[in-house]
Design a protein around this motif. Structure first.
Motif, PDB file in Angstrom:
ATOM      1  N   UNK A  80       0.830  -1.209   0.000  1.00 47.92           N
ATOM      2  CA  UNK A  80       0.000   0.000   0.000  1.00 47.92           C
ATOM      3  C   UNK A  80       0.862   1.256   0.000  1.00 47.92           C
ATOM      4  N   UNK A  81       1.950   1.219   0.755  1.00 49.09           N
ATOM      5  CA  UNK A  81       2.843   2.379   0.812  1.00 49.09           C
ATOM      6  C   UNK A  81       3.499   2.617  -0.541  1.00 49.09           C
ATOM      7  N   UNK A  82       3.905   1.533  -1.203  1.00 50.43           N
ATOM      8  CA  UNK A  82       4.524   1.670  -2.531  1.00 50.43           C
ATOM      9  C   UNK A  82       3.532   2.236  -3.536  1.00 50.43           C
ATOM     10  N   UNK A  83       2.269   1.766  -3.460  1.00 53.40           N
ATOM     11  CA  UNK A  83       1.253   2.275  -4.375  1.00 53.40           C
ATOM     12  C   UNK A  83       0.984   3.753  -4.127  1.00 53.40           C
ATOM     13  N   UNK A  86       3.773   5.735  -5.579  1.00 54.94           N
ATOM     14  CA  UNK A  86       3.694   5.768  -7.044  1.00 54.94           C
ATOM     15  C   UNK A  86       2.602   6.713  -7.517  1.00 54.94           C
ATOM     16  N   UNK A  87       1.468   6.703  -6.810  1.00 53.53           N
ATOM     17  CA  UNK A  87       0.368   7.599  -7.186  1.00 53.53           C
ATOM     18  C   UNK A  87       0.756   9.063  -6.999  1.00 53.53           C
ATOM     19  N   UNK A  88       1.587   9.321  -5.976  1.00 53.57           N
ATOM     20  CA  UNK A  88       2.035  10.700  -5.779  1.00 53.57           C
ATOM     21  C   UNK A  88       3.011  11.136  -6.861  1.00 53.57           C
TER      22      UNK A  88
END
Length: 360
Positions: A80-83, A86-88
């Motif tokens: 979740x943190x990686x996603x 990436x979204x940021x």
């Protein structure tokens, strides 16, 4: 079993502090892999007596489940943190126009067929079709073409092979779409108003002719049709097809076996700076042949020539396509380079109507 609390604290602390999925996987292998610490303890259960094994096994299973649950939760949290990261960093502006998709092109012959079909439909002409391999009778005899006519010789026409001993006249690759007119009159009778566009074949192979090309022929049969109706029809077609307000046609007496009287039709044009301009100037260009349908042709199709009469005309689709779109070489129709087609604007289908405008 001593030391399980310390082992639990060790791995739960390590799981809580791990910062990436690769390190988390190493931690899982160290604890729960085949050679992992907890796996090794479970492998030693077999050396214990039954009572000890039962108690120790229960504690080890609880420890294994707690560490496995901690590993799974941490993996989900890292994902979740990686996603989120990436979204940021990666974002999509949904207001931007979409990426263009490659578009096909309409071949000049196909476009002109659609254009002329739409124009003649406005004048009440239906489209008639027929086979490209025709009988000798439909292609020649029914059209009042005598046996000695040059078109019936092998140097002008493609004849189909007959089996040895078969004395019937050979079939031919149709030399014009006129046989379609005979078939239409035979099936529908009179009155009738049709056009017959399609491929035709002749033994012409040089810089200005090809053995396969395209024609459209028109036929109108009724009780009181005259050459005046023919002239109006052709003028209206040329005005709409070439998209000009004014056209001038010249009818020259000629001879065709299937019409009487017959006329070659020229159109007035000029050439300014290499650009062809239809409807103006002091030059004339032949564009088609025409005439009143010969009584013998009507009779061959089962139409009584004492009651009915009409006109017919024929033109090369390839030729009028070249004239309208300024295509200089007939051989260009057989090129497959899409850049050439786009150069002449064949990326969309625009069809002129009788009002002189364009309709998609």
């Amino acid at each position: 079993m001593d030391g399980l609390d310390d082992l639990k604290a060790k791995y739960l602390t390590a799981v809580a502090t791990v910062s990436d999925e690769a390190a988390l996987e190493e931690l899982r292998v160290a604890a729960l892999g085949k050679k992992g610490e907890i796996s090794a303890l479970m492998a030693g259960l077999g050396k214990m007596d039954p009572d000890q094994r039962k108690a120790a096994g229960a504690m080890l299973n609880v420890l294994k489940d707690e560490i496995d649950a901690a590993l799974r939760a941490k993996k989900m949290a890292l994902g979740d943190a990686a996603l989120d990261a990436r979204l940021r960093e990666e974002w999509l502006d949904v207001t931007l126009p979409g990426r263009p998709r490659p578009r096909g092109t309409i071949h000049p012959v196909s476009q002109v067929m659609e254009e002329l079909t739409a124009i003649f439909a406005d004048m009440g002409f239906a489209v008639a079709e027929g086979p490209q391999v025709e009988s000798d009778w439909y292609n020649f005899d029914a059209l009042n073409i005598p046996p000695e006519h040059p078109a019936r010789q092998e140097h002008d026409t493609f004849f189909m092979h007959r089996a040895e001993g078969d004395d019937r006249p050979p079939h031919v690759l149709r030399t014009h779409t006129s046989p379609v007119q005979i078939r239409a009159m035979t099936e529908q009778g009179a009155p009738i108003r049709v056009i017959a566009p399609g491929r035709v074949y002749r033994m012409d192979m040089d810089q200005t002719h090809t053995p396969m090309f395209h024609q459209v022929e028109g036929l109108a049969i009724d009780r009181d049709i005259s050459m005046a109706n023919l002239k109006w029809t052709l003028e209206e077609f040329c005005r709409a097809f070439f998209e000009v307000d004014k056209v001038e046609l010249r009818f020259r007496a000629s001879h065709f076996p299937f019409t009487e009287p017959s006329a070659e039709v020229d159109i007035r044009y000029s050439n300014v700076g290499g650009q062809l301009r239809i409807g103006e100037g002091d030059k004339w260009m032949e564009i088609l042949g025409s005439g009143m349908v010969h009584p013998k042709v009507l009779a061959a199709a089962g139409v009584n020539p004492d009651e009915w009469q009409g006109f017919a005309f024929g033109m090369g689709i390839d030729r009028i396509a070249m004239l309208k779109y300024g295509i200089p070489d007939l051989r260009a129709f057989f090129e497959s380079d899409l850049r050439w087609l786009r150069h002449y604007g064949f990326s969309a289908l625009d069809m002129p109507d009788l009002a002189g405008g364009l309709s998609s």
